[in-house]
Design a protein around this motif. Structure first.
Motif, PDB file in Angstrom:
ATOM      1  N   LEU A   9      14.205 -20.292  11.436  1.00 42.80           N
ATOM      2  CA  LEU A   9      13.146 -19.290  11.302  1.00 42.80           C
ATOM      3  C   LEU A   9      13.305 -18.226  12.384  1.00 42.80           C
ATOM      4  N   GLY A  10      13.235 -16.958  11.996  1.00 45.31           N
ATOM      5  CA  GLY A  10      13.360 -15.861  12.950  1.00 45.31           C
ATOM      6  C   GLY A  10      12.232 -14.876  12.821  1.00 45.31           C
ATOM      7  N   ALA A  11      12.058 -14.037  13.850  1.00 43.22           N
ATOM      8  CA  ALA A  11      10.989 -13.037  13.847  1.00 43.22           C
ATOM      9  C   ALA A  11      11.388 -11.782  13.095  1.00 43.22           C
ATOM     10  N   ALA A  12      12.682 -11.462  12.992  1.00 43.96           N
ATOM     11  CA  ALA A  12      13.122 -10.217  12.365  1.00 43.96           C
ATOM     12  C   ALA A  12      14.601 -10.351  12.009  1.00 43.96           C
ATOM     13  N   PRO A  13      15.108  -9.481  11.151  1.00 45.87           N
ATOM     14  CA  PRO A  13      16.544  -9.496  10.870  1.00 45.87           C
ATOM     15  C   PRO A  13      17.349  -9.237  12.141  1.00 45.87           C
ATOM     16  N   ALA A 197       4.992  -8.120  18.196  1.00 43.48           N
ATOM     17  CA  ALA A 197       3.985  -8.730  17.320  1.00 43.48           C
ATOM     18  C   ALA A 197       4.620  -9.735  16.367  1.00 43.48           C
ATOM     19  N   LEU A 198       5.780  -9.398  15.781  1.00 36.65           N
ATOM     20  CA  LEU A 198       6.441 -10.331  14.873  1.00 36.65           C
ATOM     21  C   LEU A 198       6.904 -11.585  15.611  1.00 36.65           C
ATOM     22  N   ARG A 199       7.366 -11.388  16.832  1.00 40.38           N
ATOM     23  CA  ARG A 199       7.796 -12.544  17.627  1.00 40.38           C
ATOM     24  C   ARG A 199       6.611 -13.466  17.921  1.00 40.38           C
ATOM     25  N   LEU A 204       3.598 -18.422  17.107  1.00 42.48           N
ATOM     26  CA  LEU A 204       2.311 -19.048  16.805  1.00 42.48           C
ATOM     27  C   LEU A 204       2.406 -19.909  15.545  1.00 42.48           C
ATOM     28  N   TRP A 205       3.140 -19.407  14.538  1.00 39.76           N
ATOM     29  CA  TRP A 205       3.257 -20.181  13.300  1.00 39.76           C
ATOM     30  C   TRP A 205       3.978 -21.504  13.571  1.00 39.76           C
ATOM     31  N   VAL A 210       3.917 -27.455  14.876  1.00 37.13           N
ATOM     32  CA  VAL A 210       4.126 -28.531  15.852  1.00 37.13           C
ATOM     33  C   VAL A 210       2.818 -29.263  16.131  1.00 37.13           C
ATOM     34  N   ASP A 211       1.724 -28.484  16.220  1.00 38.88           N
ATOM     35  CA  ASP A 211       0.417 -29.085  16.467  1.00 38.88           C
ATOM     36  C   ASP A 211      -0.001 -29.975  15.300  1.00 38.88           C
ATOM     37  N   THR A 212       0.269 -29.526  14.078  1.00 40.26           N
ATOM     38  CA  THR A 212      -0.041 -30.347  12.908  1.00 40.26           C
ATOM     39  C   THR A 212       0.753 -31.645  12.924  1.00 40.26           C
TER      40      THR A 212
END
Length: 834
Positions: A9-13, A197-199, A204-205, A210-212
């Motif tokens: 998973l990444g924040a941007a291309p 913001a994307l990072r 956070l996602w 991880v919290d779940t």
């Protein structure tokens, strides 16, 4: 057996998801795992393509669509090959029309169902739940999305992270997109705020996931201990009047703990923290939503145990609850829920919040103001009924009780009358009780004759007790009234002060609040000038009422020659004292307003003087140089004694022509600047292409041979005035040629949303970020004072002309060094011929 899914998973291309996926494939291949490449998108990146060497690649399937050949992953071929691990890039990709599945993630589901492990990649902007958030941040809505549940179902989610600055450098070096796309990408989607913001969204996602997983593990393993991996605040609410105070305090605690999770809990059944009021749960829920807390309702016989059980289950680190509403006497026998929670909380921190209701549940009497008429009426009724009831009880119980018991009953009636109605009812109850005691119960019976001198002392004592209790009641009532008034006055003064401190023009609103607070018809601030005439500084309400202080119903002297006046009704002395304080705040507001006006006027004068000085300096320097050149060349041409051949004459004539052109350009910029300042420029908007304007603007421009055009034919036209846009492009390119350090200047155009941008790129020394605003100011040459620098109006005029065409002119860094000036204009509407 179903296969396992691993997602990068990444924040941007460009952060390196595909690179990381291929690296993992080589590691598994080195361990003997059967790995094939189902589909990998390299996007022309050499380093990514190099990692495909040594990996088996399943040939792609070609799909014909409207004459276009599209390549997609051959799902059937991968299933037939049946490897242990398949690499499937870009999980959110939409398959070509005619494919078996509409989305690539559906292909992945088939591979997993066949028992094949899959390694894939996805960017955070492609998660379905974050589509609206990403669109708000970047201004571009993603058409290709993948359901969050698909990603959450992965056995492993690995985040591939890189700082925004490093990603922008990677982009500028051509490691992400082709060179012609770099400028537009850096200016829009890959701006630093967007990437930050994307990072944060990505981190956070993944943190929530991880919290779940942690909560699932704790539940499966029945772990009761608190693991302080993250701050979580639980606040217990009753639905009573103190709930809002406790909730707001808990919200502040959560915020100061680094944005901790806040959970509001309403415990049903039991006492203390449980709400017994109708609708209490709904009211608490609305309050919790108002501060961003999640709301939970739990049931338990013991409120403290239920609260702690919830806190431990939520892995909470802090609990907030209000102090007990019960009296001190009640807490002697039962310490209350708060004390039990503190004793049994263990590692959980407990915050006890005080409030107005604390310790007041059993206090008698609860007086807030002076005794009202209804309270006094009750007191008179008790004063009449109390002694009568005491007499009836004394007569009925006379065979079993003696006179001392009767006296106690009359004392009780006197105290009750004093508590209920104050001094008057207490005196009446004491006198009436003494007479009834003497007539019905004291020998000789049925006579007012006092045979026993002790009865006189009894009546006097009852009178004294009644007076003392009544005085205490009256004093408490007065103190309560004073306290309530003081609170109201403090709230009013705080409100007035807030108006003065927070509003840019506070005086009208301040007077309006004075009028509303005291129900006046009009309020004004009057000032007497040197001519002894009163003038309104500010007024609210009926302006015709407030002309002179002697005509007003309320007149408060604020300062010498300054009065705060009001009409509509007179005010009591206490209100007038408060109004004097408000008058002082009005004086501060007036002085601040005048100081601000004076500062603004001084700033305007300073700016005008600076502009005038800059203009004189620039005109004196920049006009003298071409005039001197013209005069010298003309003098040489007219000198009959100076031998000149044809080449010399041509050079002198070229000097005259060049200097005249410079003068014309300087005068044109001055005229344009004055027209812009006067608002006299009216553009004639029509569709026009950047390529046409750029070609025209470069004609006759010194150094135009160093300009390279990279404007494609597919770039949409813009809605602009061709003549004005020609001036804008000429001024911007001329500035780039003058200050680009002799480097090549490149003109590129690209479309973004409903705008089309022309980027003028140079590789000179650039401009520091703090100086970019000054770059477009009039007479600004950033310290450059050579003889050919010009008046410094070029970019100022260009920005003004761009603005009147509903466009923007901005500056930004050129990757690798230099300055890029961006001309952004609305795209012209595309008309389709029928």
């Amino acid at each position: 057996m179903r296969g396992e899914l691993r997602i990068h998973l990444g924040a941007a291309p460009g952060v390196g998801k595909t690179f990381a996926m291929l690296g993992e494939a080589h590691r598994r291949l080195g361990r003997g795992t059967d790995v094939v490449v189902g589909v990998v998108e390299t996007h022309g990146r050499d380093r990514t393509a190099a990692l495909l060497d040594g990996l088996e690649v399943v040939p792609r399937r070609v799909v014909e669509h409207h004459g276009t050949r599209l390549e997609e992953m051959d799902l059937d071929a991968v299933l037939a090959r049946r490897p242990q691990v398949a690499l499937v890039d870009e999980l959110a990709h939409t398959n070509a029309p005619g494919s078996r599945n509409a989305k690539r993630w559906q292909d992945v589901q088939e591979l997993l169902a066949a028992g094949i492990d899959v390694i894939s990649t996805v960017n955070v902007q492609h998660l379905e739940s974050l589509g609206d958030v990403v669109a708000t941040i970047t201004g571009a809505r993603q058409q290709e999305t993948v359901p969050d549940d698909v990603v959450r179902a992965a056995e492993q989610i690995e985040i591939v992270d890189i700082t925004p600055e490093a990603l922008r450098r990677r982009l500028a070096h051509g490691n992400v997109y082709a060179a012609e796309k770099v400028d537009a990408a850096l200016a829009h989607y890959f701006r630093v705020p967007n990437l930050v913001a994307l990072r944060e969204l990505a981190l956070l996602w993944i943190a929530d996931e991880v919290d779940t997983a942690l909560r699932r593990y704790r539940s499966e393993k029945q772990v009761d201990e608190i693991w302080e991996t993250r701050e979580r605040v639980v606040v217990a609410l009753t639905g009573g009047r103190e709930s809002e105070t406790v909730l707001r305090r808990a919200a502040r605690i959560a915020k100061r703990s680094g944005g901790a999770d806040l959970m509001a809990v309403h415990v049903l059944r039991g006492d203390g923290l449980s709400g017994g009021q109708v609708g209490a749960a709904d009211r608490v829920r609305r309050m919790a939503e108002g501060v961003g807390a999640s709301f939970h309702t739990v049931v338990g016989e013991s409120v403290g145990d239920a609260l702690l059980d919830f806190a431990r289950g939520a892995n909470a680190t802090q609990v907030v609850l209000g102090t007990s509403r019960r009296s001190r006497l009640a807490r002697v026998f039962d310490p209350g829920i708060g004390a039990r929670v503190v004793q049994e909380s263990g590692p959980i921190d407990v915050h006890m919040v005080t409030h107005r209701e604390a310790g007041r549940a059993l206090r008698l009497p609860r007086l807030r103001t002076a005794l009202p008429a209804s309270r006094q009426a009750l007191g008179w009724a008790v004063a009449l009924a109390g002694p009568a009831v005491a007499t009836v009880l004394g007569v009925v119980l006379s065979p079993w009780v003696d006179l001392s018991t009767d006296v106690v009953l009359y004392f009780l009636a006197t105290v009750l009358a004093a508590l209920a109605g104050g001094l008057g009812p207490a005196l009446l109850a004491a006198l009436l009780g003494g007479l009834l005691l003497n007539f019905f119960l004291s020998p000789p019976l049925y006579s007012l004759v006092i045979a026993n001198p002790g009865n006189v002392l009894t009546v006097a004592t009852m009178l004294l007790v009644g007076v003392l209790v009544a005085l205490v009641v009256d004093r408490a009532a007065r103190r309560g009234e004073q306290a309530a008034r003081a609170r109201a006055e403090a709230a009013l003064l705080a409100s007035f002060a807030r108006t003065v401190l927070t509003r840019s023009d506070p005086l009208p609103r301040l007077l309006d609040k004075v009028r509303e607070t005291w129900a006046l018809r009009s309020v004004a601030l009057l000032e007497r000038g040197e001519d002894r005439v009163w003038r309104r500084v500010a007024c609210t309400g009926d302006a015709g009422d407030c002309a002179r202080p002697d005509q007003a119903d309320v007149d408060v002297v604020v300062a010498e020659g300054l009065h705060l006046v009001g009409t509509g009704r007179t005010l009591p002395a206490a209100d007038r004292r408060l109004l004097e304080v408000v008058g002082g705040q009005a004086l501060l507001a007036l002085r601040g307003q005048r100081a601000e006006a004076g500062a603004a006027d001084a700033e305007r004068r300073a700016a005008a003087n600076e502009t005038r000085g800059a203009l004189l300096s620039a005109v004196g320097h920049d006009l003298r140089s071409p005039l001197t050149s013209i005069k010298a060349a003309a003098g040489s041409l007219r000198d009959e004694h100076l031998p000149l051949d044809d080449a010399d004459r041509a050079e002198l004539l070229a000097t005259v022509e060049e200097s005249a052109d410079r003068l014309t350009a300087l005068v044109d910029n001055l005229l344009d600047s004055s027209r812009l300042a006067a608002g006299a420029v009216t553009p004639l908007l029509a569709p026009v292409g950047y390529d046409e304007v750029a070609a025209t603007a470069l004609l006759g421009l010194e150094g135009a041979d160093r300009v390279r055009l990279e404007i494609g034919e597919d770039v949409p036209d813009v809605l602009a005035d061709a003549g004005l846009l020609d001036r804008v492009v000429a001024n911007v390119v001329d500035n780039a040629l003058r200050h680009g350090g002799g480097s090549e200047v490149v003109l590129r155009a690209s479309a973004y949303a409903d705008r089309v941008e022309l980027r003028v790129v140079d590789h000179g020394r650039g401009v520091a970020p703090r100086e970019r605003d000054a770059l477009f100011a009039a007479f600004q040459r950033l310290g450059d004072r050579d003889a050919v620098a010009g008046l410094g109006l070029g970019l100022s005029v260009a920005r003004g002309l761009t603005a009147v065409m509903d466009g923007e002119l901005t500056a930004e860094d050129t990757p690798g060094g230099g300055l890029t000036v961006v001309v952004s204009l609305p795209a012209a509407a595309v008309v389709v011929a029928s």
